[in-house]
Design a protein around this motif. Structure first.
Motif, PDB file in Angstrom:
ATOM      1  N   CYS A   4     -13.282   4.769   4.238  1.00 37.06           N
ATOM      2  CA  CYS A   4     -12.523   5.910   3.735  1.00 37.06           C
ATOM      3  C   CYS A   4     -13.368   6.707   2.738  1.00 37.06           C
ATOM      4  N   GLU A  27      -6.571   0.162  -3.705  1.00 40.01           N
ATOM      5  CA  GLU A  27      -7.716  -0.755  -3.791  1.00 40.01           C
ATOM      6  C   GLU A  27      -7.942  -1.182  -5.235  1.00 40.01           C
ATOM      7  N   CYS A  87      -9.696   4.754  -4.711  1.00 40.37           N
ATOM      8  CA  CYS A  87      -8.373   4.500  -4.120  1.00 40.37           C
ATOM      9  C   CYS A  87      -7.488   3.696  -5.086  1.00 40.37           C
ATOM     10  N   VAL A 111       0.130   6.016   2.722  1.00 44.17           N
ATOM     11  CA  VAL A 111      -0.096   5.410   4.044  1.00 44.17           C
ATOM     12  C   VAL A 111       0.382   3.962   4.022  1.00 44.17           C
ATOM     13  N   SER A 126     -12.401   8.397   0.376  1.00 46.53           N
ATOM     14  CA  SER A 126     -11.823   8.245  -0.968  1.00 46.53           C
ATOM     15  C   SER A 126     -11.720   6.777  -1.381  1.00 46.53           C
ATOM     16  N   GLY A 127     -12.327   5.902  -0.591  1.00 45.57           N
ATOM     17  CA  GLY A 127     -12.193   4.460  -0.841  1.00 45.57           C
ATOM     18  C   GLY A 127     -12.613   4.047  -2.247  1.00 45.57           C
ATOM     19  N   CYS A 140      -4.051   2.776   6.800  1.00 48.50           N
ATOM     20  CA  CYS A 140      -5.190   2.922   5.883  1.00 48.50           C
ATOM     21  C   CYS A 140      -6.504   2.764   6.650  1.00 48.50           C
ATOM     22  N   LEU A 141      -7.461   3.639   6.313  1.00 45.30           N
ATOM     23  CA  LEU A 141      -8.757   3.605   6.994  1.00 45.30           C
ATOM     24  C   LEU A 141      -9.576   2.375   6.616  1.00 45.30           C
ATOM     25  N   GLY A 142      -9.245   1.801   5.481  1.00 44.63           N
ATOM     26  CA  GLY A 142     -10.069   0.700   4.955  1.00 44.63           C
ATOM     27  C   GLY A 142     -11.051   1.285   3.950  1.00 44.63           C
ATOM     28  N   ALA A 143     -11.155   0.634   2.802  1.00 45.70           N
ATOM     29  CA  ALA A 143     -11.954   1.202   1.710  1.00 45.70           C
ATOM     30  C   ALA A 143     -13.399   1.457   2.124  1.00 45.70           C
ATOM     31  N   ARG A 156       0.821  -1.221   0.000  1.00 47.52           N
ATOM     32  CA  ARG A 156       0.000   0.000   0.000  1.00 47.52           C
ATOM     33  C   ARG A 156       0.849   1.262   0.000  1.00 47.52           C
ATOM     34  N   CYS A 165      -2.095   7.898  -1.755  1.00 45.30           N
ATOM     35  CA  CYS A 165      -3.344   7.771  -0.982  1.00 45.30           C
ATOM     36  C   CYS A 165      -4.165   9.039  -1.201  1.00 45.30           C
ATOM     37  N   ARG A 166      -5.277   8.906  -1.869  1.00 45.74           N
ATOM     38  CA  ARG A 166      -6.093  10.092  -2.186  1.00 45.74           C
ATOM     39  C   ARG A 166      -6.622  10.757  -0.918  1.00 45.74           C
ATOM     40  N   TYR A 167      -6.912   9.946   0.077  1.00 46.08           N
ATOM     41  CA  TYR A 167      -7.452  10.527   1.307  1.00 46.08           C
ATOM     42  C   TYR A 167      -6.408  11.410   1.984  1.00 46.08           C
TER      43      TYR A 167
HETATM   44  S1  SF4 Z   1      -8.591   3.360   1.348  1.00 48.40           S
HETATM   45 FE1  SF4 Z   1      -8.424   5.565   1.727  1.00 48.40          FE
HETATM   46  S2  SF4 Z   1      -6.885   5.715   3.345  1.00 48.40           S
HETATM   47 FE2  SF4 Z   1      -6.693   3.688   2.478  1.00 48.40          FE
HETATM   48  S3  SF4 Z   1      -5.096   3.939   0.894  1.00 48.40           S
HETATM   49 FE3  SF4 Z   1      -7.083   4.179  -0.100  1.00 48.40          FE
HETATM   50  S4  SF4 Z   1      -7.421   6.361  -0.137  1.00 48.40           S
HETATM   51 FE4  SF4 Z   1      -5.842   5.982   1.400  1.00 48.40          FE
END
Ligand code: SF4
Length: 683
Positions: A184, A193, A190, A173, A186-187, A178-181, A107, A112-114
């Motif tokens: 998140c 993902e 991502c 990240v 932005s999931g 990671c927050l988890g899709a 990862r 990471c868009r978020y």
């Molecule tokens: S799920 Fe969100 S926090 Fe995790 S890598 Fe993707 S964009 Fe970043």
């Protein structure tokens, strides 16, 4: 198989090679019998086709996924950008559909868009006090924002030129962070993902050894379900897995965790962690950098304080607020950093508890020049992990140009956790002799003989005629290398060799200091252009070296794997000394001691094996095509005189050997004259 291979070879513009056909057949057989195979395939064998063709055939026929893992980005790119697209096209007809492939990395390798939208973190605050860092970091982060608008993959390796690690961390990240899709914001868009999603539906997933290691170590799978793994550049597997499994503690890491904790829990509790980190920093500054078989009372106290303070922060952080993504993110980041600090402190304290002979981890303190000291903990061996998690329930194909050391697969097989064949030699196949159990098992690790992985070793040789194409020259007349830099006799020898070769030299030194010393001295003695590692990026230096035939390139071990320069630009490879690990290398010395404690030969198992692998890789830079000619000059006389010299020479390609400097120089003069006579266009 032979028909498919012929189609593939024709599509990639090559010619059929017996070693390649043997390898493809061995891989096919391994897949069909659910056994493992280690194939040594010398340069020029065309080994990527030899494993890709049977792997793709299996993936398409069984509707499954095959994973191919590489150590270097260069090979990853060659597979994804060149070999696989052409192969997919060529095999569409015979297989009835186009084989598909995708690349998958950890990862941290994806934007990471978020994190990009929520702003840069201040984890690296200290760096921001330096105005030069601020402006340079700011520029790089701005570039990353622009790039984010246009990239379709978010893959760091596609950003050219790249950015510093510090800048990349502002927009990426780790898996823990990671927050988890699902949660998140932005999931849905991502990059990481998306890459995982793509990888779940293809025939071939190309990844790297680091992700392979994380996949093996974590309880949740990162790679899509698969029943075959091909580990290319397998000589590097153990080092890559070890480095993924290495933990680290420094004042800066603890401070960053404390800052994150401060945003998620009571500031006072976070401050106590910061203080514990400062205490650790002070004690480390007073400790000699070395392997630490025991922690001093002060160091043990400091690490314990960090462990307890990190634990207190984790306890003080409240429950997750699922309705607030930002708060959830802050909490997640804090827990990820605290978890790492806490777990590494626990590992370090536990590592030094058992009697030395029973230890499974090594702790050391490092203090590189102009950097703050840090503590490290690494596993003594990764064979047990690999045997259980990698070789457990799938077919593994291991391949590289160098897998036999001293003529046998034993050394690397032991490191991979595979049982060692009693009479193993290149080309020999068969099942392990139950009398000869791997050292890890002999040490009491659980693995009944019946559950031991079954594997075979196969050396398919190389299409090169080594004795006719290359000379191994050992400068037997020189004094053994000393500790205080290169002796004058070495500099004279290097000068005479380069002059005879007319430049065209790659010189590989065992330290940056020696490379720089030689470069400085030689610039005054030879008339050819001379590049030294560090003058520019390694990629740029190698391009310049390849572009001008008479240019010389000096560097260290890290150059050994990155140079693939065919033709008369490289006709001489110089190695200044046998690349044993430094005597104070914490991991190598601990491993050596552990082998000796079990009654083995620690020096041969660890130091000589390490040196043999590197020497073979370095010497392998010389001949890259069947028409290449040249000399490998090893200046260290111990290669000819020491008892272990035979083991090291047996790992090198079978060059014609001499210890006569005049013979080597005469050959180089002839090669130089021949290269001069042949106009470039005719080559
Ligand atoms: S799920 Fe969100 S926090 Fe995790 S890598 Fe993707 S964009 Fe970043």
């Amino acid at each position: 198989m032979s028909e498919l291979l012929a189609v593939a070879v024709a599509a990639l513009g090559g010619s059929e090679r017996p070693g390649q056909a043997r390898m493809a057949e061995a891989v096919r057989e391994a897949i069909e019998t659910d056994e493992h195979v280690a194939v040594q395939a010398g340069t020029g064998t065309g080994k990527s086709l030899a494993y890709l063709v049977p792997a793709i055939r299996h993936a398409v026929a069984a509707e499954t996924t095959v994973v191919v893992s590489t150590a270097t980005i260069a090979l990853q790119r060659q597979l994804v950008d060149r070999d696989l697209p052409r192969l997919a096209e060529a095999l569409t007809g015979p297989l009835g559909r186009a084989p598909t492939f995708a690349i998958l990395k950890g990862r941290r390798n994806y934007l990471c868009r978020y994190k990009l939208t929520t702003g840069a973190s201040d984890d690296d605050e200290p760096a921001l006090f330096d105005p030069r860092s601020v402006s340079s970091l700011g520029r790089q982060v701005a570039r990353l924002h622009e790039w984010a608008e246009e990239t379709t993959t978010g893959d760091r390796d596609e950003l050219v030129p790249g950015v510093s690690e510090l800048a990349w961390r502002q927009v990426s990240v780790s898996a823990r962070e990671c927050l988890g899709a699902g949660r998140c914001p932005s999931g849905g868009e991502c990059f990481a993902e998306q890459a995982r999603e793509d990888a779940g539906h293809v025939d071939v997933v190309v990844t790297n050894h680091a992700l392979l290691a994380i996949d093996a170590m974590e309880s949740f799978p990162l790679l899509p379900e698969h029943d075959v793994i091909v580990v290319d550049e397998a000589h590097d597997l153990v080092d890559r897995v070890t480095s993924v499994a290495t933990g680290q503690l420094s004042e800066a890491l603890v401070a960053a965790a404390a800052r994150r904790a401060g945003r998620a829990c009571d500031q006072e509790v976070a401050d106590r962690l910061a203080e514990a980190g400062e205490g650790l920093g002070l004690i480390m500054a007073d400790t000699e950098p070395a392997r630490l078989d025991h922690l001093s009372e002060a160091l043990e106290g400091a690490v314990t304080a960090v462990r307890d303070a990190a634990h207190a922060c984790v306890t003080a952080i409240g429950p997750d607020r699922k309705d607030d993504a930002d708060a959830s993110n802050v909490r997640k980041l804090a827990l990820a950093a605290l978890g790492e600090v806490h777990d590494d402190a626990v590992r370090m304290l536990a590592a030094v508890q058992p009697p030395i002979a029973e230890r499974r981890e090594v702790v050391w303190l490092s203090s590189p020049p102009s950097q703050a000291p840090s503590l490290h903990v690494a596993p003594m061996e990764v064979g047990g992990l690999l045997r259980e998690r990698l070789f457990g329930d799938r077919t593994v194909v291991l391949t590289s140009a160098t897998l036999t050391l001293g003529g046998a697969f034993d050394h690397l097989a032991r490191q991979w956790g595979l049982p060692v064949h009693r009479k193993d030699h290149p080309g020999q196949t068969g099942h392990p002799d139950p009398r000869d159990r791997p050292e890890a098992v002999a040490d009491g690790e659980s693995a009944p003989a019946s559950a031991e992985p079954v594997w075979r070793g196969l050396d398919v040789g190389s299409p090169f005629d080594y004795p006719r194409s290359g000379i191994l020259y050992v400068a037997r007349h020189l004094p053994p290398p000393g500790r205080d830099g290169l002796a004058d006799a070495y500099l004279t020898e290097i000068t005479e060799l380069i002059q005879a070769a007319g430049g065209r030299t790659l010189a590989l030194f065992s330290s940056m200091r020696a490379a720089k010393q030689a470069a400085e001295a030689l610039r005054e003695r030879i008339e050819h252009p001379l590049l030294c590692q560090g003058d520019d990026s390694t990629g740029q230096l190698v391009r310049e070296f390849a572009a001008d035939e008479r240019t010389c390139l000096f560097g260290t071990l890290s150059l050994w794997q990155g140079v693939d320069v065919p033709g008369p630009a490289l006709q001489l490879v110089i190695v200044d000394r046998i690349p044993f690990p430094r005597p104070d290398d914490p991991l190598a010395s601990a491993r050596q001691r552990a082998v000796a404690a079990r009654g083995g030969n620690g020096f041969m198992s660890v130091a000589a094996s390490h040196a043999a692998l590197l020497l073979a890789q370095g010497a392998g830079r010389l001949l890259r095509t069947t028409s290449d000619r040249g000399v490998v000059a090893v200046l260290d006389p111990r290669l000819a005189t020491a008892r272990y010299g035979g083991f090291l020479r047996a790992t090198l390609p079978p060059f014609w050997a001499t210890t006569d400097p005049e013979v080597a120089r005469a050959a180089l003069r002839r090669l130089d004259a021949a290269a001069e006579r042949v106009p470039e266009a005719a080559r």
